[in-house]
Design an enzyme around this catalytic site. Structure first.
Site, short mmCIF file in Angstrom:
data_model
loop_
_atom_site.label_atom_id
_atom_site.label_comp_id
_atom_site.label_asym_id
_atom_site.label_seq_id
_atom_site.Cartn_x
_atom_site.Cartn_y
_atom_site.Cartn_z
CB SER A 273 -0.92 -0.13 1.27
OG SER A 273 -0.29 0.29 2.41
CE LYS A 274 -1.40 5.67 -3.81
NZ LYS A 274 -2.61 5.55 -4.22
NE ARG A 275 -1.06 1.60 5.81
CZ ARG A 275 -2.13 1.77 5.43
NH1 ARG A 275 -2.68 2.74 5.24
NH2 ARG A 275 -2.82 0.35 4.98
#
Ligand code: GLU
Ligand code: ZN
Length: 320
Positions: A273-275
């Site tokens: 994910s973007k994390r």
């Protein structure tokens, strides 16, 4: 057979990560391998999260990686544009009218809490199933929701504006009715898939209460009007595919071929994910060349036997 047309449809809500590169590369390779073309569409329907700068960045990143598109993009190369969803409201509006004229739409004023409180027996994967709380009592065809407000409100049994302090002034979301029937399709990766929309998601939203178009409606209208023949994307969208096939049928469009690949995961086995900053292109470009990044994506996608620097065109040469 007509020429293949694949597509990549990113949402411009941040910088791409390796998982997005895998998605872009797999759809690019699948289209190009058979001499087809590849289209880029910007899916900026969520006004809160989408930014023009992110769309620009996605284009820059794709170009730098050598993933060139034949059609679409912000500049709108091609005849089926615009290729930016926020500019395509008239096409979605027209599709909405066609669903409405079949008497398949109704307004839903549920909050997220209402939906969770009334959802049908729990799905093990945490998916939310809409119970049909706002669905008119009689079977479809329902009264039009797009006709003048008073007629629609009385016919759907919805509170007129001002009569209920909680819903007054708030526009209902619009849902499309689904039947209690199995939707079957054969996916290139996932094989034979069967979903029952009544059981697996319930009547679903085609226009949100804030007026934004729902992904499910927009993606069907766009893939159909843009002449896309194959949709290659992650397997998290398999249930969405069943919802989309429902809309293809109602709108009288031929569904494309589907190929939903397994999502790549991070070191903890979780989907990227973007994390996962280390896997974001910002971090990858700081450490690797574009050819090394394509090599990593191609390896993770199972397109080449080991990570090595390659360009997208060279990946086509592997029969791995
Ligand atoms: N805009 C969607 C996403 O980024 C793409 C969905 C699709 O490929 O249909 O997840
Ligand atoms: Zn509702």
């Amino acid at each position: 057979m007509s020429k293949k047309k694949g597509r990549f449809a990113p949402s411009p809500t941040g910088r791409m990560h390796l998982g997005n590169v895998v998605a872009a590369l797999l759809s690019w390779v699948s289209a190009k391998r058979d001499g087809g073309s590849w289209l880029l569409r910007i899916e900026d329907l969520d006004p809160q999260r989408s930014r023009y700068e992110y769309a620009r960045q996605i284009e820059d990143d794709l170009s730098r990686l050598g993933l060139d598109w034949d059609e679409g993009g912000l500049d709108g190369i091609g005849q089926a544009g615009p290729y930016v969803q926020s500019m395509r409201g008239e096409f979605y509006e027209e599709a909405l009218r066609r669903l409405d004229s079949q008497g398949l739409l109704y307004g839903c004023t549920c909050t997220r809490a209402d939906i969770l409180a009334t959802q049908a027996p729990h799905q093990s994967d945490g998916r939310v199933v809409y119970s049909g709380r706002c669905r008119p009592a009689a079977e479809p065809p329902f009264a039009s929701v797009l006709e003048p407000a008073s007629a629609a409100a009385s016919a759907t049994g919805e509170a007129g504006e001002g009569s209920d302090p909680l819903t007054a002034g708030r526009r209902p979301a619009l849902r499309v009715a689904v039947g209690d029937e199995d939707i079957r399709f054969v996916d290139r990766y996932a094989g034979e898939c069967v979903y029952n929309l009544r059981r697996d998601c319930g009547d679903f939203i085609v226009r949100r209460s804030d007026g934004a178009w729902a992904y499910q409606l927009a993606v069907v209208v766009d893939d159909a009007l843009m002449g896309v023949t194959e949709v290659v994307r992650g397997e998290d969208l398999l249930l969405s595919t069943a919802q989309q096939i429902h809309l293809y049928r109602l709108l009288g469009y031929e569904p494309p071929e589907f190929a939903h690949f397994p999502l790549i995961t991070n070191a903890d086995g979780q989907r990227l994910s973007k994390r996962d900053r280390a896997e974001s292109l910002e971090s990858l470009f700081a450490r690797y060349t574009p050819r090394e990044i394509i090599g990593m994506a191609a390896y993770r996608a199972g397109l080449i036997p080991e990570p090595m620097p390659v360009g997208p065109g060279e990946v086509l040469g592997f029969r791995f």
